[in-house]
Design a protein around this motif. Structure first.
Motif, PDB file in Angstrom:
ATOM      1  N   SER A 229     -19.326  16.312  31.483  1.00 41.84           N
ATOM      2  CA  SER A 229     -18.844  15.010  31.954  1.00 41.84           C
ATOM      3  C   SER A 229     -17.455  15.090  32.566  1.00 41.84           C
ATOM      4  CB  SER A 229     -18.820  14.007  30.797  1.00 41.84           C
ATOM      5  OG  SER A 229     -18.444  12.720  31.248  1.00 41.84           O
ATOM      6  N   GLN A 230     -17.196  14.117  33.444  1.00 42.20           N
ATOM      7  CA  GLN A 230     -15.852  13.800  33.922  1.00 42.20           C
ATOM      8  C   GLN A 230     -15.342  12.499  33.306  1.00 42.20           C
ATOM      9  OE1 GLN A 230     -17.235  13.730  38.090  1.00 42.20           O
ATOM     10  NE2 GLN A 230     -15.519  15.098  38.536  1.00 42.20           N
ATOM     11  N   GLY A 231     -16.155  11.847  32.507  1.00 45.81           N
ATOM     12  CA  GLY A 231     -15.781  10.576  31.917  1.00 45.81           C
ATOM     13  C   GLY A 231     -16.941   9.767  31.365  1.00 45.81           C
ATOM     14  N   PRO A 232     -18.021   9.543  32.159  1.00 47.19           N
ATOM     15  CA  PRO A 232     -19.147   8.756  31.650  1.00 47.19           C
ATOM     16  C   PRO A 232     -19.815   9.408  30.438  1.00 47.19           C
ATOM     17  CG  PRO A 232     -19.243   8.946  34.028  1.00 47.19           C
ATOM     18  CD  PRO A 232     -18.170   9.889  33.572  1.00 47.19           C
ATOM     19  N   GLU A 233     -20.453   8.582  29.619  1.00 46.92           N
ATOM     20  CA  GLU A 233     -21.112   9.055  28.409  1.00 46.92           C
ATOM     21  C   GLU A 233     -22.623   8.956  28.551  1.00 46.92           C
ATOM     22  OE1 GLU A 233     -19.721   6.818  25.096  1.00 46.92           O
ATOM     23  OE2 GLU A 233     -17.612   7.360  25.409  1.00 46.92           O
ATOM     24  N   LEU A 234     -23.318  10.025  28.234  1.00 48.65           N
ATOM     25  CA  LEU A 234     -24.773  10.003  28.055  1.00 48.65           C
ATOM     26  C   LEU A 234     -25.056   9.783  26.575  1.00 48.65           C
ATOM     27  CD1 LEU A 234     -25.784  12.997  30.349  1.00 48.65           C
ATOM     28  CD2 LEU A 234     -26.474  10.616  30.667  1.00 48.65           C
ATOM     29  N   MET A 246     -33.279   6.333  29.377  1.00 44.94           N
ATOM     30  CA  MET A 246     -31.951   6.799  29.018  1.00 44.94           C
ATOM     31  C   MET A 246     -30.993   5.649  28.752  1.00 44.94           C
ATOM     32  SD  MET A 246     -30.229   8.015  32.549  1.00 44.94           S
ATOM     33  CE  MET A 246     -28.691   7.954  31.664  1.00 44.94           C
ATOM     34  N   ASP A 247     -29.992   5.927  27.918  1.00 44.00           N
ATOM     35  CA  ASP A 247     -28.888   5.016  27.641  1.00 44.00           C
ATOM     36  C   ASP A 247     -27.586   5.748  27.956  1.00 44.00           C
ATOM     37  OD1 ASP A 247     -30.649   3.042  26.535  1.00 44.00           O
ATOM     38  OD2 ASP A 247     -30.698   4.206  24.691  1.00 44.00           O
ATOM     39  N   CYS A 248     -26.593   4.992  28.434  1.00 49.65           N
ATOM     40  CA  CYS A 248     -25.331   5.614  28.834  1.00 49.65           C
ATOM     41  C   CYS A 248     -24.232   4.565  28.825  1.00 49.65           C
ATOM     42  CB  CYS A 248     -25.454   6.243  30.219  1.00 49.65           C
ATOM     43  SG  CYS A 248     -25.920   5.072  31.528  1.00 49.65           S
ATOM     44  N   SER A 249     -23.003   4.998  29.070  1.00 47.80           N
ATOM     45  CA  SER A 249     -21.917   4.049  29.317  1.00 47.80           C
ATOM     46  C   SER A 249     -22.141   3.382  30.675  1.00 47.80           C
ATOM     47  CB  SER A 249     -20.573   4.782  29.281  1.00 47.80           C
ATOM     48  OG  SER A 249     -20.548   5.829  30.237  1.00 47.80           O
ATOM     49  N   ALA A 250     -21.355   2.375  30.986  1.00 55.35           N
ATOM     50  CA  ALA A 250     -21.580   1.595  32.202  1.00 55.35           C
ATOM     51  C   ALA A 250     -21.379   2.452  33.448  1.00 55.35           C
ATOM     52  CB  ALA A 250     -20.632   0.395  32.232  1.00 55.35           C
ATOM     53  N   VAL A 251     -22.410   2.500  34.298  1.00 53.41           N
ATOM     54  CA  VAL A 251     -22.373   3.312  35.518  1.00 53.41           C
ATOM     55  C   VAL A 251     -22.949   2.516  36.685  1.00 53.41           C
ATOM     56  CG1 VAL A 251     -22.526   5.498  34.269  1.00 53.41           C
ATOM     57  CG2 VAL A 251     -24.630   4.370  35.018  1.00 53.41           C
ATOM     58  N   THR A 252     -22.760   3.054  37.888  1.00 51.78           N
ATOM     59  CA  THR A 252     -23.300   2.412  39.088  1.00 51.78           C
ATOM     60  C   THR A 252     -24.466   3.183  39.699  1.00 51.78           C
ATOM     61  OG1 THR A 252     -21.664   3.553  40.472  1.00 51.78           O
ATOM     62  CG2 THR A 252     -21.081   1.364  39.650  1.00 51.78           C
ATOM     63  N   ALA A 253     -24.711   4.410  39.231  1.00 55.31           N
ATOM     64  CA  ALA A 253     -25.826   5.200  39.747  1.00 55.31           C
ATOM     65  C   ALA A 253     -26.396   6.071  38.640  1.00 55.31           C
ATOM     66  CB  ALA A 253     -25.392   6.065  40.920  1.00 55.31           C
ATOM     67  N   ILE A 254     -27.727   6.124  38.592  1.00 54.59           N
ATOM     68  CA  ILE A 254     -28.454   7.004  37.675  1.00 54.59           C
ATOM     69  C   ILE A 254     -29.464   7.762  38.524  1.00 54.59           C
ATOM     70  CG2 ILE A 254     -30.014   7.129  35.696  1.00 54.59           C
ATOM     71  CD1 ILE A 254     -28.743   4.461  34.725  1.00 54.59           C
ATOM     72  N   VAL A 255     -29.371   9.098  38.505  1.00 52.73           N
ATOM     73  CA  VAL A 255     -30.182   9.923  39.399  1.00 52.73           C
ATOM     74  C   VAL A 255     -30.950  10.956  38.595  1.00 52.73           C
ATOM     75  CG1 VAL A 255     -30.168  11.413  41.438  1.00 52.73           C
ATOM     76  CG2 VAL A 255     -28.406   9.642  41.178  1.00 52.73           C
ATOM     77  N   LEU A 256     -32.256  11.051  38.878  1.00 56.58           N
ATOM     78  CA  LEU A 256     -33.060  12.163  38.380  1.00 56.58           C
ATOM     79  C   LEU A 256     -33.203  13.170  39.507  1.00 56.58           C
ATOM     80  CD1 LEU A 256     -36.033  10.488  36.451  1.00 56.58           C
ATOM     81  CD2 LEU A 256     -33.798  11.176  35.580  1.00 56.58           C
ATOM     82  N   GLN A 257     -33.025  14.460  39.165  1.00 53.69           N
ATOM     83  CA  GLN A 257     -33.115  15.520  40.164  1.00 53.69           C
ATOM     84  C   GLN A 257     -34.029  16.621  39.648  1.00 53.69           C
ATOM     85  OE1 GLN A 257     -29.163  15.234  39.355  1.00 53.69           O
ATOM     86  NE2 GLN A 257     -28.388  15.308  41.431  1.00 53.69           N
ATOM     87  N   ALA A 269     -24.828  -2.425  39.086  1.00 54.19           N
ATOM     88  CA  ALA A 269     -23.498  -2.658  38.530  1.00 54.19           C
ATOM     89  C   ALA A 269     -23.564  -2.600  37.016  1.00 54.19           C
ATOM     90  CB  ALA A 269     -22.960  -4.019  38.977  1.00 54.19           C
ATOM     91  N   SER A 270     -22.658  -1.842  36.426  1.00 53.35           N
ATOM     92  CA  SER A 270     -22.511  -1.769  34.963  1.00 53.35           C
ATOM     93  C   SER A 270     -23.835  -1.501  34.258  1.00 53.35           C
ATOM     94  CB  SER A 270     -21.886  -3.063  34.443  1.00 53.35           C
ATOM     95  OG  SER A 270     -20.630  -3.287  35.053  1.00 53.35           O
ATOM     96  N   MET A 271     -24.613  -0.561  34.784  1.00 51.05           N
ATOM     97  CA  MET A 271     -25.893  -0.204  34.165  1.00 51.05           C
ATOM     98  C   MET A 271     -25.652   0.658  32.930  1.00 51.05           C
ATOM     99  SD  MET A 271     -28.305   0.702  37.450  1.00 51.05           S
ATOM    100  CE  MET A 271     -27.291   2.098  37.922  1.00 51.05           C
ATOM    101  N   THR A 272     -26.335   0.336  31.854  1.00 46.03           N
ATOM    102  CA  THR A 272     -26.207   1.107  30.618  1.00 46.03           C
ATOM    103  C   THR A 272     -27.540   1.649  30.125  1.00 46.03           C
ATOM    104  OG1 THR A 272     -26.404  -0.902  29.270  1.00 46.03           O
ATOM    105  CG2 THR A 272     -24.165  -0.171  29.863  1.00 46.03           C
ATOM    106  N   ARG A 273     -28.623   1.361  30.826  1.00 45.09           N
ATOM    107  CA  ARG A 273     -29.923   1.916  30.449  1.00 45.09           C
ATOM    108  C   ARG A 273     -30.827   1.939  31.663  1.00 45.09           C
ATOM    109  NH1 ARG A 273     -32.322  -1.485  25.734  1.00 45.09           N
ATOM    110  NH2 ARG A 273     -30.284  -0.865  24.923  1.00 45.09           N
ATOM    111  N   ALA A 274     -31.817   2.807  31.609  1.00 39.66           N
ATOM    112  CA  ALA A 274     -32.750   2.912  32.732  1.00 39.66           C
ATOM    113  C   ALA A 274     -34.074   3.468  32.235  1.00 39.66           C
ATOM    114  CB  ALA A 274     -32.176   3.817  33.818  1.00 39.66           C
ATOM    115  N   ARG A 275     -35.113   3.163  33.006  1.00 29.57           N
ATOM    116  CA  ARG A 275     -36.452   3.710  32.778  1.00 29.57           C
ATOM    117  C   ARG A 275     -36.992   4.077  34.157  1.00 29.57           C
ATOM    118  NH1 ARG A 275     -40.840   3.634  29.079  1.00 29.57           N
ATOM    119  NH2 ARG A 275     -42.859   3.184  30.045  1.00 29.57           N
ATOM    120  N   LEU A 276     -37.112   5.385  34.417  1.00 33.44           N
ATOM    121  CA  LEU A 276     -37.453   5.872  35.740  1.00 33.44           C
ATOM    122  C   LEU A 276     -38.729   6.705  35.697  1.00 33.44           C
ATOM    123  CD1 LEU A 276     -33.885   6.959  36.876  1.00 33.44           C
ATOM    124  CD2 LEU A 276     -35.189   5.029  37.762  1.00 33.44           C
TER     125      LEU A 276
END
Length: 306
Positions: A229-234, A246-257, A269-276
């Protein structure tokens, strides 16, 4: 199935795995380097001075600078040569024993007959170290070079010193090519701090272990129970059938690669969870998660093997 970093017992400990002192080409004494990381809230530090004859092949003893809530791992940045571009290898070795036998590397020039980088990395792993490919973009590491380093546990996906000093911080492309070929690797973010420029406190690992002790941290690193990390939390990554949650600290982008062009992203904006969905990754041997916050800072998961 939940990623092991989020199911392993213990808690997350913040640490930097790549730093230099006056024992090689850094500008601060080892005690001061350790003090700064401790006072900046780090739980552990590996001080990894350059293991070349010019500096006396140092494995800097940081044990006297351990304190309640702060520990250190012994290590070094190993060198030998040459890579395909004719320069020395840079190989990070954390958890290296004090009696590790030096290669014949008097300075930073590659010479005929030196131990190869892959052989040096294999010796470090056999000696008990966690070994990583250091700053591949800065080094000019080729894919052929990287393929030959078969003993490495990890690749530096981000090197803060290289970001600040030369805009060559990245290891993602090389790591993804190796992962696509079936290599089992993890991803670390580091400082590579020399304290001669703003090269410190910019990239770290969050290691899940039962205690903040060198042996426990080293074992967790080798298992892959961490993220970078550079700062955000997984906070959680799990596979639920054809989905990644996934759950995380507030972010603006969540990417699967994944391999090749396999990628999918969610922006907001301020996303803290996702289902992709993982439909695009059915032909990929792996996928990994990158998150980015509003300040542009990232965090990277270790690969999930499909």
């Amino acid at each position: 199935m939940t990623h092991s970093a989020f199911t392993a017992p213990g808690r997350f400990w913040r640490g930097n795995l790549h730093t230099h002192s006056t024992r090689s080409d850094g500008c601060l004494e080892p005690a001061e380097v350790c003090r700064r990381y401790r006072d900046e809230g780090y739980d552990f530090l590996a001080l990894t001075d350059h293991f070349v004859g010019r500096y006396g092949y140092p494995i800097t003893d940081t044990r006297p600078f351990r304190a309640p809530g702060f520990t250190t791992l012994l290590g070094a940045e190993l060198h030998s040569g040459p890579m395909e571009n004719g320069e020395l290898w840079h190989i990070l070795a954390v958890g290296l024993p004090e009696d590790f036998t030096p290669p014949d590397v008097p300075d930073f020039r590659a010479r005929p007959g030196q131990e190869t980088g892959p052989a040096l990395a294999a010796r470090a792993v056999a000696a008990g170290a966690f070994v990583a490919v250091a700053h591949p973009q800065w080094s000019g590491l080729t894919l052929a070079d990287a393929r030959s380093l078969s003993a490495a546990h990890a690749v530096e996906i981000y090197n803060h010193g290289c970001a600040m000093g030369c805009e060559r911080p990245d290891g993602a492309a090389l790591a993804d090519l190796l992962l696509t070929e079936g290599r089992r690797l993890t991803l670390i973010a580091t400082d590579d701090a020399h304290f001669t420029e703003p090269d410190h406190f910019g990239g770290w690992v969050m290691v899940k272990a039962e205690e903040n002790a060198p042996e426990a941290l080293l074992a967790a690193l080798k298992r892959g129970d961490f993220y970078a990390s550079q700062g955000p939390e997984l906070r959680r990554i799990a596979r639920d059938g054809d989905w990644i949650e996934m759950d995380c600290s507030a972010v603006t982008a969540i990417v699967l690669q994944g391999a090749g062009t396999a990628a999918t992203a969610l922006h907001g904006a301020s996303m803290t969870r996702a289902r992709l969905p993982i439909e695009r990754f059915r032909e990929s041997p792996f996928l990994r998660v990158t998150i980015r916050d509003a300040a542009g800072r990232r965090a990277w998961s270790n690969p999930i093997y499909l």
